[in-house]
Design a protein around this motif. Sequence first.
Motif, PDB file in Angstrom:
ATOM      1  N   PHE A  42      21.044  59.697  58.942  1.00 56.41           N
ATOM      2  CA  PHE A  42      20.788  58.615  59.897  1.00 56.41           C
ATOM      3  C   PHE A  42      21.574  58.889  61.172  1.00 56.41           C
ATOM      4  O   PHE A  42      22.741  59.286  61.110  1.00 56.41           O
ATOM      5  CB  PHE A  42      21.235  57.257  59.327  1.00 56.41           C
ATOM      6  CG  PHE A  42      20.309  56.726  58.282  1.00 56.41           C
ATOM      7  CD1 PHE A  42      19.135  56.080  58.648  1.00 56.41           C
ATOM      8  CD2 PHE A  42      20.589  56.884  56.931  1.00 56.41           C
ATOM      9  CE1 PHE A  42      18.261  55.588  57.683  1.00 56.41           C
ATOM     10  CE2 PHE A  42      19.722  56.399  55.967  1.00 56.41           C
ATOM     11  CZ  PHE A  42      18.553  55.753  56.341  1.00 56.41           C
ATOM     12  N   ASP A  43      20.940  58.671  62.307  1.00 52.83           N
ATOM     13  CA  ASP A  43      21.588  58.890  63.604  1.00 52.83           C
ATOM     14  C   ASP A  43      21.913  57.560  64.290  1.00 52.83           C
ATOM     15  O   ASP A  43      21.279  56.546  64.024  1.00 52.83           O
ATOM     16  CB  ASP A  43      20.656  59.673  64.542  1.00 52.83           C
ATOM     17  CG  ASP A  43      20.522  61.138  64.148  1.00 52.83           C
ATOM     18  OD1 ASP A  43      20.992  61.513  63.068  1.00 52.83           O
ATOM     19  OD2 ASP A  43      19.931  61.891  64.945  1.00 52.83           O
ATOM     20  N   ASP A  44      22.842  57.665  65.215  1.00 55.26           N
ATOM     21  CA  ASP A  44      23.178  56.614  66.199  1.00 55.26           C
ATOM     22  C   ASP A  44      24.189  55.579  65.695  1.00 55.26           C
ATOM     23  O   ASP A  44      25.033  55.908  64.903  1.00 55.26           O
ATOM     24  CB  ASP A  44      21.929  55.945  66.755  1.00 55.26           C
ATOM     25  CG  ASP A  44      21.035  56.938  67.515  1.00 55.26           C
ATOM     26  OD1 ASP A  44      21.490  58.075  67.780  1.00 55.26           O
ATOM     27  OD2 ASP A  44      19.894  56.575  67.821  1.00 55.26           O
ATOM     28  N   TYR A  45      24.011  54.352  66.162  1.00 47.02           N
ATOM     29  CA  TYR A  45      25.045  53.333  65.958  1.00 47.02           C
ATOM     30  C   TYR A  45      24.925  52.699  64.585  1.00 47.02           C
ATOM     31  O   TYR A  45      23.820  52.518  64.069  1.00 47.02           O
ATOM     32  CB  TYR A  45      24.914  52.254  67.043  1.00 47.02           C
ATOM     33  CG  TYR A  45      24.814  52.851  68.422  1.00 47.02           C
ATOM     34  CD1 TYR A  45      25.918  53.462  69.008  1.00 47.02           C
ATOM     35  CD2 TYR A  45      23.610  52.839  69.118  1.00 47.02           C
ATOM     36  CE1 TYR A  45      25.826  54.047  70.256  1.00 47.02           C
ATOM     37  CE2 TYR A  45      23.512  53.417  70.379  1.00 47.02           C
ATOM     38  CZ  TYR A  45      24.618  54.018  70.941  1.00 47.02           C
ATOM     39  OH  TYR A  45      24.529  54.601  72.172  1.00 47.02           O
ATOM     40  N   SER A  96      29.840  63.509  63.804  1.00 47.88           N
ATOM     41  CA  SER A  96      29.875  63.103  65.219  1.00 47.88           C
ATOM     42  C   SER A  96      28.501  63.258  65.875  1.00 47.88           C
ATOM     43  O   SER A  96      27.860  64.295  65.764  1.00 47.88           O
ATOM     44  CB  SER A  96      30.900  63.964  65.964  1.00 47.88           C
ATOM     45  OG  SER A  96      30.879  63.684  67.348  1.00 47.88           O
ATOM     46  N   HIS A  97      28.079  62.210  66.553  1.00 48.87           N
ATOM     47  CA  HIS A  97      26.812  62.257  67.303  1.00 48.87           C
ATOM     48  C   HIS A  97      27.095  61.969  68.780  1.00 48.87           C
ATOM     49  O   HIS A  97      26.252  61.430  69.474  1.00 48.87           O
ATOM     50  CB  HIS A  97      25.838  61.239  66.691  1.00 48.87           C
ATOM     51  CG  HIS A  97      24.444  61.291  67.211  1.00 48.87           C
ATOM     52  ND1 HIS A  97      23.773  62.462  67.461  1.00 48.87           N
ATOM     53  CD2 HIS A  97      23.569  60.291  67.526  1.00 48.87           C
ATOM     54  CE1 HIS A  97      22.544  62.171  67.908  1.00 48.87           C
ATOM     55  NE2 HIS A  97      22.412  60.871  67.959  1.00 48.87           N
ATOM     56  N   SER A  98      28.318  62.310  69.208  1.00 49.45           N
ATOM     57  CA  SER A  98      28.843  62.086  70.559  1.00 49.45           C
ATOM     58  C   SER A  98      29.358  60.655  70.709  1.00 49.45           C
ATOM     59  O   SER A  98      28.933  59.758  69.981  1.00 49.45           O
ATOM     60  CB  SER A  98      27.835  62.383  71.672  1.00 49.45           C
ATOM     61  OG  SER A  98      26.988  61.260  71.899  1.00 49.45           O
ATOM     62  N   THR A 101      29.320  58.741  73.754  1.00 50.66           N
ATOM     63  CA  THR A 101      28.516  57.854  74.621  1.00 50.66           C
ATOM     64  C   THR A 101      27.024  57.904  74.333  1.00 50.66           C
ATOM     65  O   THR A 101      26.283  57.056  74.818  1.00 50.66           O
ATOM     66  CB  THR A 101      28.700  58.263  76.095  1.00 50.66           C
ATOM     67  OG1 THR A 101      28.171  59.598  76.268  1.00 50.66           O
ATOM     68  CG2 THR A 101      30.162  58.217  76.507  1.00 50.66           C
ATOM     69  N   HIS A 102      26.572  58.924  73.582  1.00 51.51           N
ATOM     70  CA  HIS A 102      25.137  59.168  73.416  1.00 51.51           C
ATOM     71  C   HIS A 102      24.436  59.267  74.775  1.00 51.51           C
ATOM     72  O   HIS A 102      23.305  58.819  74.958  1.00 51.51           O
ATOM     73  CB  HIS A 102      24.466  58.106  72.540  1.00 51.51           C
ATOM     74  CG  HIS A 102      23.216  58.605  71.859  1.00 51.51           C
ATOM     75  ND1 HIS A 102      22.064  58.947  72.547  1.00 51.51           N
ATOM     76  CD2 HIS A 102      22.944  58.849  70.553  1.00 51.51           C
ATOM     77  CE1 HIS A 102      21.148  59.363  71.687  1.00 51.51           C
ATOM     78  NE2 HIS A 102      21.656  59.320  70.473  1.00 51.51           N
ATOM     79  N   GLY A 103      25.147  59.869  75.740  1.00 49.41           N
ATOM     80  CA  GLY A 103      24.527  60.117  77.040  1.00 49.41           C
ATOM     81  C   GLY A 103      23.576  61.294  76.964  1.00 49.41           C
ATOM     82  O   GLY A 103      23.375  61.877  75.894  1.00 49.41           O
ATOM     83  N   LEU A 129      16.417  60.351  60.003  1.00 45.63           N
ATOM     84  CA  LEU A 129      15.947  59.013  60.389  1.00 45.63           C
ATOM     85  C   LEU A 129      16.884  58.319  61.375  1.00 45.63           C
ATOM     86  O   LEU A 129      18.058  58.683  61.513  1.00 45.63           O
ATOM     87  CB  LEU A 129      15.869  58.124  59.138  1.00 45.63           C
ATOM     88  CG  LEU A 129      14.951  58.592  58.004  1.00 45.63           C
ATOM     89  CD1 LEU A 129      15.176  57.722  56.775  1.00 45.63           C
ATOM     90  CD2 LEU A 129      13.491  58.559  58.426  1.00 45.63           C
ATOM     91  N   HIS A 130      16.318  57.318  62.036  1.00 46.86           N
ATOM     92  CA  HIS A 130      17.084  56.271  62.704  1.00 46.86           C
ATOM     93  C   HIS A 130      16.691  54.969  61.976  1.00 46.86           C
ATOM     94  O   HIS A 130      15.547  54.847  61.526  1.00 46.86           O
ATOM     95  CB  HIS A 130      16.690  56.139  64.173  1.00 46.86           C
ATOM     96  CG  HIS A 130      16.863  57.408  64.964  1.00 46.86           C
ATOM     97  ND1 HIS A 130      15.985  58.475  64.870  1.00 46.86           N
ATOM     98  CD2 HIS A 130      17.796  57.756  65.881  1.00 46.86           C
ATOM     99  CE1 HIS A 130      16.392  59.431  65.695  1.00 46.86           C
ATOM    100  NE2 HIS A 130      17.484  59.033  66.314  1.00 46.86           N
ATOM    101  N   ALA A 131      17.614  54.025  61.918  1.00 44.95           N
ATOM    102  CA  ALA A 131      17.299  52.779  61.216  1.00 44.95           C
ATOM    103  C   ALA A 131      16.134  52.048  61.883  1.00 44.95           C
ATOM    104  O   ALA A 131      15.474  51.209  61.249  1.00 44.95           O
ATOM    105  CB  ALA A 131      18.535  51.885  61.164  1.00 44.95           C
TER     106      ALA A 131
HETATM  107 ZN   LIG Z   1      20.761  59.721  68.707  1.00 42.88          ZN
END
Ligand SMILES: [Zn+2]
Length: 291
Positions: free
Chosen positions: A6-9, A66-68, A70-72, A234-236
């Motif tokens: 899963f990616d992101d927040y 780690s996916h960064s 800031t996700h900039g 995936l992303h949620a």
């Molecule tokens: Zn992402």
Amino acid sequence: MVLVTFDDYVTRANFHFYDDLFPRALSDVVKNPNGCPATATFFVSGTHTNMTMVKTLADRGHEIASHSHTHGSPGTWSRQDWDREIQGMRQNLAHACQLPAQKVCGMRAPFLELGGDDQFSVLQDRGFLYDSSMFGGSITEDSSAPPLWPFTLHYPPSTSQTVCDQSRCPGRSYPQIWEVPLIRQYALDGRSCAMTDGCPFAGDDVSKDDVKRYLRKNFDRHYNRNRAPFMISLHATWFTNVPQSYQGLQEFLQEVSSRSDVWQVTLTQMLDWVRHPVPLSRVGEIPSWQC
Ligand SMILES: [Zn+2]
């Protein structure tokens, strides 16, 4: 090996999905053949993430990567920016999860946008184990090429591997770094996508059985060809964008867990086997696969 990522927040808005998929009560979890809970990998970004919830996931045995921060958009990042984004996020995650920093040893670039030698020299200098931002595999479903296994970056990826034709490949040698590429997947109608949640479904009335058929078809390509790890990336947001995807995924994972030769593991657990392979009859004895 099945790799759920899963990616992101990680936020209050999506945590309940993770909590349901990977519950706290051992009696409720999907189990691997040695009786240990199935595990997943979370590529976490910083600014909106609830770190207490990330720690809960880490405490349940999932891998935090780690996916960064800031996700900039990495297109304009300097080497210093990459360092701040990758290493900075690692330190935040390790601190919040009360883990040694080297336990946060993987990274995925935002938008899968590679940063060439700026990115990979940071990974190597900071002692990371792997990157999982490249993607490969045929655009069309009828290719005879088998899925790609993870590989080291002793040599820069050649264009014939077509794993980073879309953006900036590393040009130098990074012998300590593994690449765990995303392998293109194919929708039920044959259209391809880099991430599992990117493949389209026809029409609005997608059923959980459609989702299961989609996952099964892509799993089978790995299982029946060369057993390259099958990543469900995936992303949620998939669970809200595609009706029934949550239930379809959950039932698919339960289905594969009934097989004695399928293991749901993190990227680091997978690499532990790849680096020191043992026969199927003994994989449950790999230290990181125990619980
Ligand atoms: Zn992402």
